[in-house]
Design an enzyme around this catalytic site. Structure first.
Site, PDB file in Angstrom:
ATOM      1  N   CYS A 122      40.670  30.320  41.334  1.00  0.00           N
ATOM      2  CA  CYS A 122      39.924  31.563  41.182  1.00  0.00           C
ATOM      3  C   CYS A 122      38.739  31.647  40.310  1.00  0.00           C
ATOM      4  CB  CYS A 122      41.204  32.413  40.227  1.00  0.00           C
ATOM      5  SG  CYS A 122      41.727  31.520  39.053  1.00  0.00           S
TER       6      CYS A 122
ATOM      7  N   HIS B  60      40.518  36.141  33.794  1.00  0.00           N
ATOM      8  CA  HIS B  60      39.762  35.252  33.370  1.00  0.00           C
ATOM      9  C   HIS B  60      38.544  36.041  32.598  1.00  0.00           C
ATOM     10  CE1 HIS B  60      42.692  32.248  34.309  1.00  0.00           C
ATOM     11  NE2 HIS B  60      42.020  32.293  35.717  1.00  0.00           N
TER      12      HIS B  60
END
Length: 350
Positions: free
Chosen positions: A141, A221
């Site tokens: 990711c 994140h």
């Protein structure tokens, strides 16, 4: 034209999202789903596609739990063109020989090393080099976001070098009851952190260094970048590069999107399945330009960002779409991706 027959092995955080995305594609058929679970995680897949035991022991346990399964992984892979393996880290590497023996193509995820396939994939950067290959690895990711964002500036001829700090979520939300980081931040044990070198497996020409830490949160994140440009640039030049790029979208603090949780809540309010955000969300009003340096921050939804890349990887390996633009156009349209969440502008790569 016949549809590409797809199997998903591993129905976890990524696998269930990939399965749903495959079902949306006009040129793909989800033939089956394999897993080892016998609880709610795989029970939720009933009705989407036939379910298979990923191992003989798993098949026996599934039947003992009263599940109606179609067979084992061996049965499934004998009936497909390609397998998307979304099993836990290092499990997929152990499945490779089975796929090769069956003569099927396979897509791995970023938990495996680059060496497992010899090719790492982000659609906008290196789709063509994956055409017709036996296998590829969709990068993680964070790495996907790095290639998308830095790749946009690189493709515009603006990026000279990049230095980034990543604040990673501690664990996936559904596993937060198993333990995690509380009241602390845990730095990654080396600099550069692994995401920078991983991005260079896709774009070797990138000059970048990443530093990472895990924070005490479970959703998404957050990246902070200092970027040196090839020349003195204007803010409009930077914005134009991002507007021209696929799979990045603007958010703004002036709209009240002031923290990671607010963006996730927006995805739910927009009706995104599972609250997913396939795009990288860049804070437009925080992009700052000083001479030849650019500073920015963005958000990465770790549970979903690699799903469109995985769909494009299927097309690249099978050759069902000749180039990145045609594949990404289909993928992005079926998922409903946009370049601005509050001022809709669907991405249509040229």
């Amino acid at each position: 034209m016949s549809k590409t027959r797809v199997a998903v092995n591993g129905y976890g955080v990524i696998g269930k999202r990939v399965a749903d995305a495959v079902m949306l594609q006009p040129d793909m058929d989800l033939v089956g789903i394999a897993d080892v679970a016998t609880d709610w995680r795989i029970m939720a897949a009933r009705g989407k596609a036939p379910i298979y035991g990923a191992t003989d022991d798993a098949a026996h346990a599934m039947r003992a739990a009263g599940m109606d399964i179609a067979g084992t992984l061996g049965d499934l892979i004998s009936a497909v063109d390609i397998v998307v393996d979304t099993t836990p880290k290092r499990v997929a590497a152990g499945n490779i020989q089975r796929y090769r023996d069956a003569g099927v193509k396979f897509v791995l995820q970023g938990g495996e090393s680059h060496e497992t396939t010899g090719h790492s994939f982000v659609a906008q950067a290196n789709y063509e080099s994956a055409l017709g290959r036996e296998s590829t690895r969709v990068v993680s990711c964070n790495t996907t976001s790095i290639v998308r964002v830095l790749g946009a500036l690189h493709d515009a001829g603006l990026l000279a070098s990049a230095r980034g700090v990543l604040i990673r979520r501690a664990t996936d939300p559904w596993e937060s009851h198993l333990g995690g980081i509380m009241n602390t931040v845990v730095p990654e044990a080396r600099i550069p952190s692994h995401q920078g070198p991983d991005a260079q497996t896709v774009m070797p020409e990138l000059d970048l260094v990443t530093i990472a830490a895990k924070g005490a949160h479970t959703e998404t994140h957050n990246h902070y970048w200092t970027l040196r440009m090839t020349k003195q640039v204007t803010r409009d030049e930077v914005l134009d590069a991002f507007r021209a790029a696929p799979r990045v979208a603007f958010i703004r603090m002036s709209d009240g999107l002031v923290a990671l949780n607010s963006t996730i809540e927006l995805m739910r309010d927009l009706g995104r399945p599972r609250g997913d955000m396939w795009e990288v969300a860049i804070w437009e009003d925080l992009i700052t330009v000083q001479d030849d340096e650019v500073y920015l921050t963005y958000q990465v939804h770790n549970e979903s960002i690699v799903v469109p890349e995985t769909i494009d990887a299927i097309r690249a390996l099978t050759g069902s779409a000749p180039d990145a633009a045609s594949s990404m156009r289909m993928t992005d349209a079926t998922l409903g991706m946009t370049g601005d969440f509050l001022t809709p502008s669907p991405r249509q790569p040229e």
